[in-house]
Every structure is written in C-alpha cells, then in structure tokens.
Design an enzyme around this catalytic site. Sequence first.
Site, PDB file in Angstrom:
ATOM      1  N   GLY A  39      23.166  -0.140 -17.041  1.00 23.01           N
ATOM      2  CA  GLY A  39      22.902  -1.514 -17.472  1.00 23.01           C
ATOM      3  C   GLY A  39      24.155  -2.337 -17.685  1.00 23.01           C
ATOM      4  O   GLY A  39      24.069  -3.555 -17.828  1.00 23.01           O
ATOM      5  N   CYS A 248      -7.448  -6.847  -3.756  1.00 25.13           N
ATOM      6  CA  CYS A 248      -6.830  -7.353  -2.525  1.00 25.13           C
ATOM      7  C   CYS A 248      -7.909  -7.594  -1.473  1.00 25.13           C
ATOM      8  O   CYS A 248      -8.756  -6.733  -1.223  1.00 25.13           O
ATOM      9  CB  CYS A 248      -5.805  -6.352  -2.016  1.00 25.13           C
ATOM     10  N   CYS A 251      -7.127  -4.864   1.612  1.00 26.07           N
ATOM     11  CA  CYS A 251      -7.220  -3.406   1.456  1.00 26.07           C
ATOM     12  C   CYS A 251      -8.024  -3.004   0.228  1.00 26.07           C
ATOM     13  O   CYS A 251      -8.292  -1.832   0.024  1.00 26.07           O
ATOM     14  CB  CYS A 251      -5.821  -2.780   1.405  1.00 26.07           C
ATOM     15  N   CYS A 273      -2.281  -8.165  -1.299  1.00 21.37           N
ATOM     16  CA  CYS A 273      -1.119  -7.429  -1.810  1.00 21.37           C
ATOM     17  C   CYS A 273       0.161  -8.126  -1.375  1.00 21.37           C
ATOM     18  O   CYS A 273       0.284  -8.549  -0.226  1.00 21.37           O
ATOM     19  CB  CYS A 273      -1.073  -6.020  -1.238  1.00 21.37           C
ATOM     20  N   CYS A 279      -0.160  -2.346   1.699  1.00 15.99           N
ATOM     21  CA  CYS A 279      -1.450  -2.888   2.117  1.00 15.99           C
ATOM     22  C   CYS A 279      -1.823  -2.360   3.504  1.00 15.99           C
ATOM     23  O   CYS A 279      -2.937  -1.901   3.731  1.00 15.99           O
ATOM     24  CB  CYS A 279      -1.381  -4.412   2.124  1.00 15.99           C
TER      25      CYS A 279
END
Lengths: 299, 267
Positions: A39, A248, A251, A273, A279
């Site tokens: 970080g 979605c 899909c 998606c 997808c």
Amino acid sequence: MTTTAAQVHKEDGYNFAYLDEQTKRMIRRSLLKALSIPGYQVPFGGREMPLAYGWGTGGIQVTASVIGPDDVLKVIDQGADDTTNAVSIRRFFQTVCDVSVTESTAEATVVQTRHRVPETPLKEGQVLVYQVPRPEPLSRMEPRETETRKMHAYAEYGAMQVTLYEDVAHFGRIAKTYDYPAIVNGRHLMSPSPIPKFDNPKMENNPAIQLFGAGREKRIYAVPPYTSVRSLDFDDHPFEVQTWKGSCALCGSTTSYLDEMITDDRGSRMFVCSDTDFCNTRQAEAASAPDDKAAGEDA
Amino acid sequence: MTASALRKPAPKPPLLEVSGLSKSYGTQVGCRDISFAVRPGEVLGIVGESGSGKSTLLACLSGRLQPDSGSISYDMKDRGPVDILTLSEHERRRLARTDWGIVHQNPRDGLRLDVSAGGNIGERPMALGARHYGDIRSDAQDWLKKVEIDLSRTDDKPRTFSGGMQQRLQIARNLVTRPRLVFMDEPTGGLDVSVQARLLDLLRGLVRELGVAAIIVTHDLAVVRLLADRLMVMQRGRVIEEGLTDQVLDDPHHPYTQLLVSSVLQV
C-alpha cells in the site's frame, strides 16, 4: 532471459517490451519495494510512453517491466476486452514484445486492467496490473503532498474518515461508489484506482499479485498475495457493494457487476455483465450444455 | 472553587514550563530568553504590540516552529514532564491533536471550509479511532450546542457561516477531545465588538467549566482583562513585565506597559 528476447527484437528497433533494460530494472526495484510495504506509494522515474497520460501509461510501464516472452497477456478496459484502450494496449505489446495474448482470464499470466477486477477468481502466479489516474487518496482533503506523506508515515487517516462522514451526513449512506479507499495490511491507506467498490472485496486475500502504476504522478504501489484489504466504513454504516434487481440479459448471472445499456431512444434498457470474458464464457457453457443446465434448474 | 484554586496554585505541578526560549530569524530577533510556567486550569495572557514576538513564541510553544535554544517541558498524561523539543515529530503531532488545541486568528487556517460543521468537529475523534457515525454526530451536536450554533446548521459548510460562528466552530473543533492546554492566537481578531463580547463570554464559560489551561496571545487588553489569570507583556522579543492580570493592568510598572495601558481608548 530478457537479453535473448531483446536480441530477438533488435531488428524491429525496439527493446523487448519497449522500455530499455535499465528502466525496467529501476521499475522492478520500485515494485519490490512496493511489495515489501503493501500500500505504500513508491516514487519511480516514469518515462514518456507512446500514449497520452490518463490512458494507462503507469500500467503499461509496470506491465512492460514484469512481462517475459512466455507470458500470456490480457488487457481489459471497464471489464471489456474489445474497447479502444484495451485493444490499443494489447496491440502495443504484441508489436513490441510479441507475447501471446488472450481474452480468457484463466489463461492469462499478466492482466492489465482499467476500472475492473475480473469476475473469474485469480490464481497464484497471475499478476494483475492496475492503471491508476490518482494514486493519493488523501489529496481531496489535503492538497499538500509534503503533508499527505506525513499523514501516511504517521497513519493519520482521520481526514479520510471525514469524507465518509460527509457522505452519511448529506446522503444518509456512504455514497462513494468507485475508487473506494481501503487500508492495506492494517497499515497504509490506498486508493484502489477507479474500480467500482463492488471489486474491493476481491482484492482482499487475493492469491494473485496486484500491482498499481500511476504514470502521470509517477507512483507505484502493490498488494502482495494473501494480504488484507479493508474498505473504510463506520460501525453503524458498514461497507456494502452495489446490488442489482435483475440478472445479466445475456448470460443470466446474478453475481457479476452489471452495466446498464440504453437500447433505443424510448427508454428501453438492458443490464449486461461488464466483464465480457466472464459473460461470453457463461453463454458458451449454456449453449454447449443446454439440457444439463435446464435439468439443473429443474432439480 | 476555581478562584481559591487560583489563589494558591503551588500544590499543582506546572503543566507547561518554558525556560530560556529564544528564536531569531537571521539577525532579526523573534523572541529572546523567555521563561514562564502555566499550571493546570490557568489562563495566561501574552500582550504586546505587533512585532513584539508574541506569535513567534506561540508557534514555538505549539510545535509549529523550532526554537534556537531553550526547553519546553510539558506534563504528558501518561509520561509525566517531557521536553517536547526532544519528542519525535509523530509524538508531537499526536500531542497537538489530542491533548492540545490550537485556535487560529483566522478561522480559515483552523477549519476545513468545504467540510460540514459536524465533520469539522468529528475529525479529531475520528483521527483517534472513533468509528461509530451516530456517536460522532451526537458528540458533534453537543459541542455545537455548547458554542451556541444552531443544530440546523450541523450539515452546512463553514464558508456559509459568519466570522463569529466560524470562530466558535473552531473552538468546538479543538475542545471536542477535551485538551488540557489550548493555544489561542488573537481569538477575537477581526470580529466586531458585540460578537467579540459574546465570544469572550463563551470562552470564559468553557475554560472555567472544563478546567483547561490556555495561553492567549492578543494585543487587545480587554480580552486579557476578561479571560486571563496572569499576564505577560512583551516588547521587542523580551518579557518586560509579568504578574496577575489586574495587578499589571491597574498598576503597570514598566514604562512600556504604562504606555500600553494608557493608550486604550475609553468610551
């Protein structure tokens, strides 16, 4: 290894992966430091790239420094493999280092991304490279960089919590939906680049190496594998990800991040998606085994 | 009770003890060889004309400037008296955020103007680890009440406040962590007299109620008359006279103090 690769590419006039070896060494050194202090933003000597700032110059430099001839590269932009930024960067690496490319998250060894973490869980050995426009999460509250460095050094992160307080005071909830600040390894505050907060939990304890490159600001930071990434919140307003009512349209996934698409000028819309590979894979699976799926749904 | 405690401050060890403090800017003297002590709950006034070294002294005391020589010993809650000049920057910043308060002359220096009043007050508790929104907010509103700001302004930004309200908000933001020592640099500067009077009244109430010690730098003798227990008069970087406020103001010994007292306009 890279010298032989460099020889291969000498006739094109480019060193392997565009950057010269000294630059790659410098960036790798910064990457090692970034991985040792999860970080922490490591400054590095960012180079001019054949790409405008804001289009992924930081990510490209990191990718160029970690990629080898045997790697398989995937580039995504907003989750999609076929958008301008993704196509251009993929073609760039095909030109300057001749690596094989893929759209499949599972097959890739290096994934450069803008705005999303792939839906398919990453594995050990994979590297996820984020393009970062603004690496400093505190800059909105404290414009002086001398001061933000001290705030990081002494872990004074009260100011960041104030931004969340302001959200709850004005909107009744934490309204930040992307670039959601997180504490890495219980110590450093990190901007996870403009990924939706939906993807923040995926960074936590991820087996893959996550590298962040900011080209304009010349900063590199990293989340090593299996590291804690805690999104900031309040006890009485806990961190939550976005949810959608439907699934979605292509899909049928109910667990992925959905984009809203306007389909005509009369207000019709559909949700699909944002991760095209995820997808497409699901659609192909459903098409190849429609009976199994139907049987599964019946049971 | 407070009055009698002030009459015999001897039993309490000093909260802040300064000895031989000097700071110069090149050949220009900021302040020279200053020594004094502040005991818990005591309000010390520092007066003098512009350029007499008051603000330099305050900046040195509150850790914003590094003095050239001298020592500043502060009685820390968990460690006893410590020379704050030997503390690491981390410890000094922590001290300044928890046990101290700094009220700037210009509220814009001490407030976040694009953060709501509630957020301004909540920042210190959040920096110390408060993570419960409801608690932070009710705490902030308690303080808004104490400094007489209407609760309907909790979510308004301080840039929409009047100068007096900004100054009161700044005081609340500093006092929320219950500091033991507050530094004030011209707390009433730039306010009109009626607002000044209300602010002084409020400050006097809070200082007495919470028992915080305060060091108030000002050029306004009325402010110290109302607030300060003891008074230090500075001229050209040196302390030329000090004593109980009423004593110094009613019976000034040094010619400069006499001039200062006599130049106050009588209405």
